[in-house]
Design an enzyme around this catalytic site. Sequence first.
Site, PDB file in Angstrom:
ATOM      1  N   CYS A   1       0.816  -1.213   0.000  1.00 53.87           N
ATOM      2  CA  CYS A   1       0.000   0.000   0.000  1.00 53.87           C
ATOM      3  C   CYS A   1       0.853   1.268   0.000  1.00 53.87           C
ATOM      4  O   CYS A   1       0.343   2.353  -0.280  1.00 53.87           O
ATOM      5  CB  CYS A   1      -0.916   0.002   1.219  1.00 53.87           C
ATOM      6  SG  CYS A   1      -0.024   0.005   2.800  1.00 53.87           S
TER       7      CYS A   1
ATOM      8  N   ARG B   1     -10.031   2.182  10.593  1.00 49.03           N
ATOM      9  CA  ARG B   1      -9.111   1.708   9.555  1.00 49.03           C
ATOM     10  C   ARG B   1      -9.883   1.538   8.244  1.00 49.03           C
ATOM     11  O   ARG B   1     -10.593   0.542   8.035  1.00 49.03           O
ATOM     12  CB  ARG B   1      -8.490   0.375   9.978  1.00 49.03           C
ATOM     13  CG  ARG B   1      -7.370  -0.130   9.061  1.00 49.03           C
ATOM     14  CD  ARG B   1      -6.828  -1.463   9.572  1.00 49.03           C
ATOM     15  NE  ARG B   1      -5.655  -1.896   8.851  1.00 49.03           N
ATOM     16  CZ  ARG B   1      -4.407  -1.554   9.116  1.00 49.03           C
ATOM     17  NH1 ARG B   1      -4.160  -0.724  10.123  1.00 49.03           N
ATOM     18  NH2 ARG B   1      -3.395  -2.013   8.410  1.00 49.03           N
TER      19      ARG B   1
ATOM     20  N   GLU C   1      -6.834  -6.162  -1.308  1.00 47.38           N
ATOM     21  CA  GLU C   1      -6.972  -5.131  -0.274  1.00 47.38           C
ATOM     22  C   GLU C   1      -5.881  -4.092  -0.427  1.00 47.38           C
ATOM     23  O   GLU C   1      -4.728  -4.430  -0.735  1.00 47.38           O
ATOM     24  CB  GLU C   1      -6.905  -5.782   1.109  1.00 47.38           C
ATOM     25  CG  GLU C   1      -7.074  -4.829   2.287  1.00 47.38           C
ATOM     26  CD  GLU C   1      -5.753  -4.437   2.946  1.00 47.38           C
ATOM     27  OE1 GLU C   1      -5.790  -3.816   4.024  1.00 47.38           O
ATOM     28  OE2 GLU C   1      -4.682  -4.732   2.374  1.00 47.38           O
TER      29      GLU C   1
ATOM     30  N   ARG D   1     -10.093   0.733   4.409  1.00 46.79           N
ATOM     31  CA  ARG D   1      -9.357   0.005   3.378  1.00 46.79           C
ATOM     32  C   ARG D   1     -10.301  -0.288   2.225  1.00 46.79           C
ATOM     33  O   ARG D   1     -11.492  -0.570   2.418  1.00 46.79           O
ATOM     34  CB  ARG D   1      -8.786  -1.318   3.920  1.00 46.79           C
ATOM     35  CG  ARG D   1      -7.643  -1.135   4.919  1.00 46.79           C
ATOM     36  CD  ARG D   1      -6.424  -0.517   4.249  1.00 46.79           C
ATOM     37  NE  ARG D   1      -5.268  -0.393   5.129  1.00 46.79           N
ATOM     38  CZ  ARG D   1      -4.966   0.678   5.837  1.00 46.79           C
ATOM     39  NH1 ARG D   1      -5.766   1.741   5.807  1.00 46.79           N
ATOM     40  NH2 ARG D   1      -3.880   0.709   6.585  1.00 46.79           N
TER      41      ARG D   1
END
Length: 846
Positions: free
Chosen positions: A87, A169, A125, A171
């Site tokens: 990421c 969080r 993800e 995502r």
Amino acid sequence: MITRALKNKKQQDIFTYLSLFSGVGGFEIGIQRAMPYAKCVGFSEIDPYAKSIYQRNFKNHKDYRDVTEINENELPEFDCLVAGFPCQPFSLSGKRQGFNDTRGTLFFDIVRILKAKHPKVFVLENVRGLLSHDEGRTFGVIIKTLDELRYDVQWQVLNCKHHGTPQDRNRVFIVGYSRAYNQSGKKILPIRYSGSKVAELSGQQTVTNTIKKSWADGFREGSYIVEGRKLKIIGNIHPSGVGMNGNVYSSTALAPTLTTNKGEGLKIFHSERVFTAKGSNEIGGSLGLLSRNDGICYALTKKHANHIVQLTESGLTQGARVYDPCGIGITLNSKGGGMGANTGLYLIKNRVRRLMPIEGERLQDIPDEHTKFGKNNEVISDAQRYACIGNAVNSKVVKVIFDKLRDVLIDKKAEEKILIPRVVSFSGGRTSAMMLLQLLEKDELKQWRGDCVVFNNTSAEHSATYAFVSRIKKITEEKYNIPFFMTEFCTYEAKTNRGYVRRITYKLINDLPYCEHNNIHGYKFQGEVFEESISQTGVLPSTYQRNCTINMKILTTNNFLTDWMASKTYINQQGEFSEISNISDADIVKKHRMYNGELSDAMIVDKKTFVRSCQAFRPKQFFKDFTNADINYNNTYLKEKITNGCISILGKDAIKYHNYIGIRFDEKHRAIKIRKRIKDAKKNLSRKGKNKISSAKTQPPFENANMPMIKARIDKQKVIEFWADPARSKYDLDLPYDGMLSNCIHCMLKGKSKNQLLSKQAQVIALDNTNTLTPNSIEWWAWIEKKYSRKVIKSDKNEYTNIGFFGASKEYVYQTWVDELEEINEEVLIKLSEEDSWNMDCNCTD
């Protein structure tokens, strides 16, 4: 061997997946919780610490090393690809170089593998910043590329705080469905949620999904963080009563993000004096006062000499902000600056500190101490644990996704078939041990499914049998992580409206003998269980009706499975503690007469003396105390069958389960009896009262009796050869191969000649030669027969006869055998034992 009779493993793998950029296994943990039968065909991870942690927790997953070096044509087929690809090239907290960063181009390695293997579905993800990188062009390239691979693609930003984990969080999850497979229009995304769960409490807005609410006070000086619908201002310290810098906020509601605000910071009311340690993880140490007048806690500034936080030109960094554990946690990061690096700082038990690694694991919904050790049990440093945890995929969100994916992809009948639990009925002999070991080697038994092994102790086994059971139990649990339970028939005194009564139950035992220091959970070996069963029923087992098998084997197993398969962690105490029986002689006689009993008062009281001397209660017992294997299993089939905390294995609502029984090919006539009993049990489902087939009343109707030794044509000689292997001989049963000492040593089913021969050879076969009368001695059986035989009068001859182990007889059969011992020759007995018409198979496992 037996493996030929077992099903092809590929037929059981109803869902397989490949894991790329696996980290510490966040995807794997979530998938296991949603689809415990899912099989990982391999993983890829290059970070040495994350990989080491992964390999310790997922020992059987094949390592494909660096994703850039994977030869896609050598990969096995799989149903799903999962990847939390790097990421950092897209993260808002990074430099956002995207595909210009070599890590960003790793996406195309995913594409390369998808193109070659074309699984049914994939789940990717990444950070939310992926959507906005390069004004959306990067994400456009990703979607276009996946579309060209003939995948219908959906994506959604999911936040774990909306799914039960108190961490903020965000995502983005990308799910693709291959157009080559018909999914009947079913899709996984979007996943709906009701938003933050907020409840009214004393007129305040209280967030229920918070760190503190989730873990209460039981997590090592740690809790969680803060978020809510609105702040709660309870006052202002300025004389004018106005001004944002003077606002004082309640610590019971939403905590504001702390900033410098002209060097002062926001104020939170706290009733206690608050201290902070110099070390970010310290619980004690040198303390600096953080609170001032009236319990108002100020944000930390330069004036605090312990340097817990630092100031920059732009104010406090995220790593220096202090958060309240009564809310939602901030996003965990693999990197970060300040004393709150990776986790942020929290006000926990009157001290400011960052979260410990175990608390970070909980924020990611990873098992406690999952990241503590590496592949070779090396300790992973806290710094590396923080980095690995921050990089992990939140497993709670993964589970939510795969719960929906299961409904889309998995055939319900195929799923139920694989979820039906397996039980191994372990007799304590070589045949059942051979079967068990081969089932384990073939990976037929699954801990996650609730599979287990059960040995029922009769207290009439040879000492070598108990030692053998202990060795096999150790292998089963320590090498294969399958629970192996030892159980015993027992009774307890229950209080009813009509007084106390003795009832049948079972208890768990350990693999150590009963003695003064192990007098509750130790296994009994001097006939106590056998006699308790006889004394409870008041009738001797016989060659015609083996109530010993019913009580000590069938009912004991049934009762155990009723508790174990209900996902209980313990079995409750039954009865009340009492050193003496609460049942009087008069109670015994009264009950006997109630059921038209014809024995004299003295005789019926004498028969009940032993059971009344037994313990009046069954203690509360935790399953974990009787096995070294993991007892926490995840079987949705069983969970759906639980009603009010209970499960049934009898009746129309009974569960299905497979029972593995160790019967050889040369004993296949025994299989006929077992299958008939199950067939009769199913007939009983539609019958009532006296119309029920009595021999099948205790038989679970939906038990599937598996006898793989018969299918594999394993006879006695092949069992001998199996144990002759040097690798196994050290675990072998230390008894002769003739089987004469198997099960209850002097069982009536072994016949006259065998029992007399065993008694003659007592010194050679190392039977118990103490002065204590036990089932190792034929005299014990003669004594039991005398004690519990029923004398009845023959109406046609006006004379008494005994109802004993062998039915009606004028004499006590075992005693006549004992009386003949001195006059009979051993060689003659050997010959007679081969021809004895009384020789019958012991049908305890039938």
